[in-house]
Scaffold this motif. Structure first.
Motif, PDB file in Angstrom:
ATOM      1  N   ARG A  87      57.576  47.582  13.860  1.00 32.45           N
ATOM      2  CA  ARG A  87      56.445  47.811  12.967  1.00 32.45           C
ATOM      3  C   ARG A  87      56.776  48.885  11.941  1.00 32.45           C
ATOM      4  O   ARG A  87      57.420  49.875  12.245  1.00 32.45           O
ATOM      5  CB  ARG A  87      55.212  48.213  13.770  1.00 32.45           C
ATOM      6  N   GLN A  88      56.320  48.651  10.718  1.00 35.81           N
ATOM      7  CA  GLN A  88      56.499  49.585   9.607  1.00 35.81           C
ATOM      8  C   GLN A  88      57.930  50.121   9.569  1.00 35.81           C
ATOM      9  O   GLN A  88      58.180  51.317   9.465  1.00 35.81           O
ATOM     10  CB  GLN A  88      55.474  50.711   9.684  1.00 35.81           C
ATOM     11  N   ALA A  89      58.878  49.217   9.586  1.00 39.34           N
ATOM     12  CA  ALA A  89      60.301  49.562   9.655  1.00 39.34           C
ATOM     13  C   ALA A  89      60.867  50.056   8.331  1.00 39.34           C
ATOM     14  O   ALA A  89      61.869  50.769   8.321  1.00 39.34           O
ATOM     15  CB  ALA A  89      61.102  48.347  10.119  1.00 39.34           C
ATOM     16  N   GLU A  90      60.223  49.685   7.227  1.00 42.67           N
ATOM     17  CA  GLU A  90      60.807  50.023   5.924  1.00 42.67           C
ATOM     18  C   GLU A  90      59.707  50.268   4.898  1.00 42.67           C
ATOM     19  O   GLU A  90      58.725  49.535   4.844  1.00 42.67           O
ATOM     20  CB  GLU A  90      61.697  48.855   5.461  1.00 42.67           C
ATOM     21  N   TRP A  91      59.923  51.314   4.097  1.00 38.62           N
ATOM     22  CA  TRP A  91      59.030  51.619   2.978  1.00 38.62           C
ATOM     23  C   TRP A  91      59.514  50.824   1.779  1.00 38.62           C
ATOM     24  O   TRP A  91      60.656  50.970   1.343  1.00 38.62           O
ATOM     25  CB  TRP A  91      59.041  53.113   2.682  1.00 38.62           C
ATOM     26  N   LEU A  92      58.661  49.962   1.244  1.00 40.96           N
ATOM     27  CA  LEU A  92      59.013  49.095   0.131  1.00 40.96           C
ATOM     28  C   LEU A  92      58.128  49.436  -1.062  1.00 40.96           C
ATOM     29  O   LEU A  92      57.090  48.814  -1.286  1.00 40.96           O
ATOM     30  CB  LEU A  92      58.863  47.635   0.559  1.00 40.96           C
ATOM     31  N   TYR A  93      58.502  50.496  -1.787  1.00 43.62           N
ATOM     32  CA  TYR A  93      57.874  50.959  -3.023  1.00 43.62           C
ATOM     33  C   TYR A  93      56.483  51.563  -2.836  1.00 43.62           C
ATOM     34  O   TYR A  93      56.255  52.694  -3.209  1.00 43.62           O
ATOM     35  CB  TYR A  93      57.851  49.855  -4.083  1.00 43.62           C
ATOM     36  N   ASP A  94      55.554  50.794  -2.273  1.00 43.12           N
ATOM     37  CA  ASP A  94      54.187  51.309  -2.149  1.00 43.12           C
ATOM     38  C   ASP A  94      53.523  50.897  -0.836  1.00 43.12           C
ATOM     39  O   ASP A  94      52.328  51.056  -0.659  1.00 43.12           O
ATOM     40  CB  ASP A  94      53.329  50.843  -3.331  1.00 43.12           C
TER      41      ASP A  94
END
Length: 179
Positions: free
Chosen positions: A156-163
Motif C-alpha cells: 500500500r502507498q508504495a510510491e509517491w507519484l507527483y501528487d
C-alpha cells in the motif's frame, strides 16, 4: 560491453553516455505518456539530467549492483530495461522497464523481460526475479502476468507519484519455476 540479442529485431545494450541524446529525446517525446506511471519525469528536463542518470547507471553496473540497458528495436533506441537493483545476498534481481509511446503494442517489453529473466537465472545464477507495478498500471502488470510470474501481493502507498500515492503489486518468479 554488454549486448544481448533477443531476436532479429530486438537487442539489449548496456547504456552509454553516447546514448544520452537519444534517450533524452525519447523521454521528452513520450513525457506525457510516461508521466502517468513514472515519478522521475519532472526531474529530467534537460540532456544533462539524462547524462547524470546514465553515469549513475554505469556506476551501478561497475559495482555489480544493477544493469541498465537501452532497448534496441531494429537498431533504434526505443526504451530502457534492466535490473534496477541486484541483491547478491538473496540472489534476487528487480526488473524495471519503460518504452517510448510510439513503440507500444509490438510485444517488445514482453520479449525483453523474458530475456532478462532468463539471463538472471542462467547467466547470473540468481534465484528470484521481481517486478513491481502500480495496481492501476494494467499495461505494465500484463508483462509479468503473461510470463507466469506469481502475484505475491500488494504494498500500500508504495510510491509517491507527483501528487498522490500509488499501491504496487509485486510479481515474482523463482529459478525453479522458470522454463
Amino acid at each position: 560491453m554488454f549486448i544481448h540479442k533477443i531476436d532479429d529485431d530486438i537487442s539489449l545494450k548496456l547504456i552509454e553516455l553516447r546514448d544520452g541524446q537519444r534517450v533524452y529525446e525519447l523521454t521528452n517525446h513520450s513525457r506525457d505518456y510516461l508521466k502517468e506511471w513514472l515519478p522521475w519525469l519532472d526531474a529530467t528536463t534537460k540532456l544533462e539530467d539524462t547524462n547524470e542518470f546514465i553515469k549513475f547507471c554505469l556506476k551501478g553496473f561497475a559495482e555489480s549492483n544493477s544493469l541498465t540497458t537501452v532497448i534496441l528495436f531494429k537498431g533504434e533506441i526505443v526504451g530502457i530495461a534492466g535490473y534496477n537493483s541486484i541483491n547478491w545476498s538473496n540472489k534476487t534481481a528487480y526488473i524495471g522497464y519503460w518504452l517510448g509511446e510510439e513503440y507500444q503494442g509490438n510485444g517488445i517489453v514482453t520479449k525483453v523481460v523474458k530475456a532478462l529473466t532468463g539471463y538472471a537465472f542462467n547467466d547470473l545464477n540468481l534465484n528470484k526475479v521481481e517486478i513491481r507495478a502500480a495496481v492501476e498500471n494494467k499495461k505494465s502488470r500484463s508483462i509479468p502476468e503473461r510470463l507466469n510470474f506469481t502475484n505475491e501481493g500488494c504494498i500500500r502507498q508504495a510510491e509517491w507519484l507527483y501528487d498522490h500515492y500509488v499501491d504496487h503489486v509485486i510479481y515474482g518468479v523463482l529459478a525453479e519455476e522458470w522454463s
